[in-house]
Design a protein around this motif. Structure first.
Motif, PDB file in Angstrom:
ATOM      1  N   ARG A  58     -12.616  -9.914  -2.417  1.00 35.49           N
ATOM      2  CA  ARG A  58     -11.787 -10.040  -3.624  1.00 35.49           C
ATOM      3  C   ARG A  58     -12.426  -9.336  -4.814  1.00 35.49           C
ATOM      4  N   GLU A  59     -13.750  -9.453  -4.935  1.00 37.33           N
ATOM      5  CA  GLU A  59     -14.442  -8.759  -6.025  1.00 37.33           C
ATOM      6  C   GLU A  59     -14.370  -7.246  -5.843  1.00 37.33           C
ATOM      7  N   GLY A  60     -14.416  -6.789  -4.585  1.00 40.81           N
ATOM      8  CA  GLY A  60     -14.294  -5.358  -4.333  1.00 40.81           C
ATOM      9  C   GLY A  60     -12.924  -4.830  -4.723  1.00 40.81           C
ATOM     10  N   VAL A  61     -11.879  -5.593  -4.404  1.00 43.05           N
ATOM     11  CA  VAL A  61     -10.527  -5.187  -4.807  1.00 43.05           C
ATOM     12  C   VAL A  61     -10.410  -5.172  -6.323  1.00 43.05           C
ATOM     13  N   ALA A  62     -11.004  -6.166  -6.987  1.00 42.60           N
ATOM     14  CA  ALA A  62     -10.948  -6.219  -8.449  1.00 42.60           C
ATOM     15  C   ALA A  62     -11.690  -5.036  -9.073  1.00 42.60           C
ATOM     16  N   ASP A  67      -6.927  -5.734 -12.472  1.00 37.03           N
ATOM     17  CA  ASP A  67      -6.031  -6.891 -12.441  1.00 37.03           C
ATOM     18  C   ASP A  67      -4.817  -6.642 -11.555  1.00 37.03           C
ATOM     19  N   TRP A  68      -4.398  -5.381 -11.475  1.00 40.89           N
ATOM     20  CA  TRP A  68      -3.258  -5.069 -10.608  1.00 40.89           C
ATOM     21  C   TRP A  68      -3.573  -5.396  -9.152  1.00 40.89           C
ATOM     22  N   GLY A  69      -4.771  -5.013  -8.701  1.00 46.14           N
ATOM     23  CA  GLY A  69      -5.158  -5.298  -7.333  1.00 46.14           C
ATOM     24  C   GLY A  69      -5.290  -6.781  -7.067  1.00 46.14           C
ATOM     25  N   VAL A  70      -5.876  -7.523  -8.015  1.00 48.54           N
ATOM     26  CA  VAL A  70      -5.997  -8.972  -7.855  1.00 48.54           C
ATOM     27  C   VAL A  70      -4.613  -9.612  -7.788  1.00 48.54           C
ATOM     28  N   GLY A  71      -3.692  -9.127  -8.616  1.00 46.51           N
ATOM     29  CA  GLY A  71      -2.330  -9.649  -8.570  1.00 46.51           C
ATOM     30  C   GLY A  71      -1.642  -9.371  -7.255  1.00 46.51           C
ATOM     31  N   ARG A  72      -1.918  -8.214  -6.668  1.00 41.22           N
ATOM     32  CA  ARG A  72      -1.319  -7.888  -5.363  1.00 41.22           C
ATOM     33  C   ARG A  72      -1.822  -8.822  -4.268  1.00 41.22           C
ATOM     34  N   LEU A  73      -3.022  -9.348  -4.448  1.00 40.35           N
ATOM     35  CA  LEU A  73      -3.562 -10.303  -3.469  1.00 40.35           C
ATOM     36  C   LEU A  73      -3.054 -11.719  -3.708  1.00 40.35           C
TER      37      LEU A  73
END
Length: 207
Positions: A58-62, A67-73
Motif C-alpha cells: 500500500r505504501e508503494g502504491v501511495a 492519493d489517486w492510487g490509494v483511492g483506487r485501492l
C-alpha cells in the motif's frame, strides 16, 4: 447486490544478489547449478508477516501514484490489498486486490527491493528494518484463489524436477544435460508425465 471482483497475484521473492544469500541455504556437495538455484529461492525471514507485506504494498502504491492510487485501492483503511497466503520457507505469497487496480499493485511490487533480514530480533512489526535486497516477481494473475494455489503447486513441482535433473547431471558427470533435460532420466520422465501444461498468465482471468 453488487459483487466486488478481485484479482489474486501469485508472486515469488527472489534473491539474485549474492550478499543476500545465507551461508547454509544449499548443501556444499550439491552441483553449482543446484546451489545457485537454491540460494536464489532461499527462505525469507519470518519477520515478513502478511500484515507487513500488505502495508508495504500500500505504501508503494501511495509513493508511485499518490492519493489517486490509494483511492483506487479503496482508501487507506479499506483493506483493498490483503495477503491471503505467505510462506517464508518457499518465499511465495498470494496477494488479493481489486480487479480494476491490480496493475497498480503489480507495479508497486516491481519497485519493491528489500525485505527484513533473516537474523535479528524486533519488538514491533513496525520496527522491522527492510535491508535484505530481493526481487518481487509476479508469476500469475488469477480471478480466483484456487487458480493461484494450483499454479503455486505446479511451479513447485516443476522446480523440484529441475533440481533433480541438475543433481543427476552432477552425479553422472554432466552427461544428462543439466537443467535443460533432453532424455535419459527415469525420475524426470515419471514426474514430467504428471505435469500439467503451462497456462498463459492472462488466459484464465475470470470475472
Amino acid at each position: 447486490m453488487v459483487r466486488v471482483k478481485h484479482r489474486y497475484l501469485l508472486l515469488d521473492i527472489l534473491y539474485p544478489d549474492p550478499s543476500s544469500w545465507p551461508s547454509s541455504t544449499a548443501p556444499k556437495k550439491a552441483p553449482l547449478q543446484t546451489q545457485s538455484q537454491l540460494r536464489i529461492h532461499s527462505p525469507t525471514s519470518n519477520a515478513l508477516t502478511p500484515s507487513l507485506l500488505a502495508k508495504t504494498v500500500r505504501e508503494g502504491v501511495a509513493d508511485l501514484f499518490g492519493d489517486w492510487g490509494v483511492g483506487r485501492l479503496g482508501g487507506v483503511g479499506a483493506g483493498g490489498v490483503s495477503v491471503k497466503y505467505l510462506s517464508p520457507a518457499t518465499s511465495t505469497a498470494i496477494i488479493r486486490c481489486p480487479r480494476a487496480s491490480y496493475r497498480l499493485v503489480w507495479m508497486a511490487l516491481t519497485y519493491m527491493s528489500c525485505v527484513p533480514e533473516i537474523e535479528g530480533s524486533r519488538s514491533k512489526w513496525s520496527d522491522v528494518a527492510m535491508t535484505r535486497p530481493c526481487v518481487f516477481r509476479v508469476v500469475r494473475v488469477s480471478g480466483t484463489m484456487r487458480k493461484a494455489e494450483e499454479e503455486a503447486i505446479r511451479r513447485a513441482r516443476r522446480e523440484i524436477v529441475r533440481l533433480r535433473g541438475a543433481e543427476e547431471a552432477g552425479v553422472l558427470g554432466n552427461l544428462v544435460g543439466g537443467l535443460e533435460y533432453e532424455g535419459g532420466s527415469a525420475v524426470v520422465d515419471d514426474v514430467m508425465e504428471n505435469e500439467e501444461e503451462d497456462v498463459d498468465m492472462g488466459s484464465d482471468e475470470e470475472d
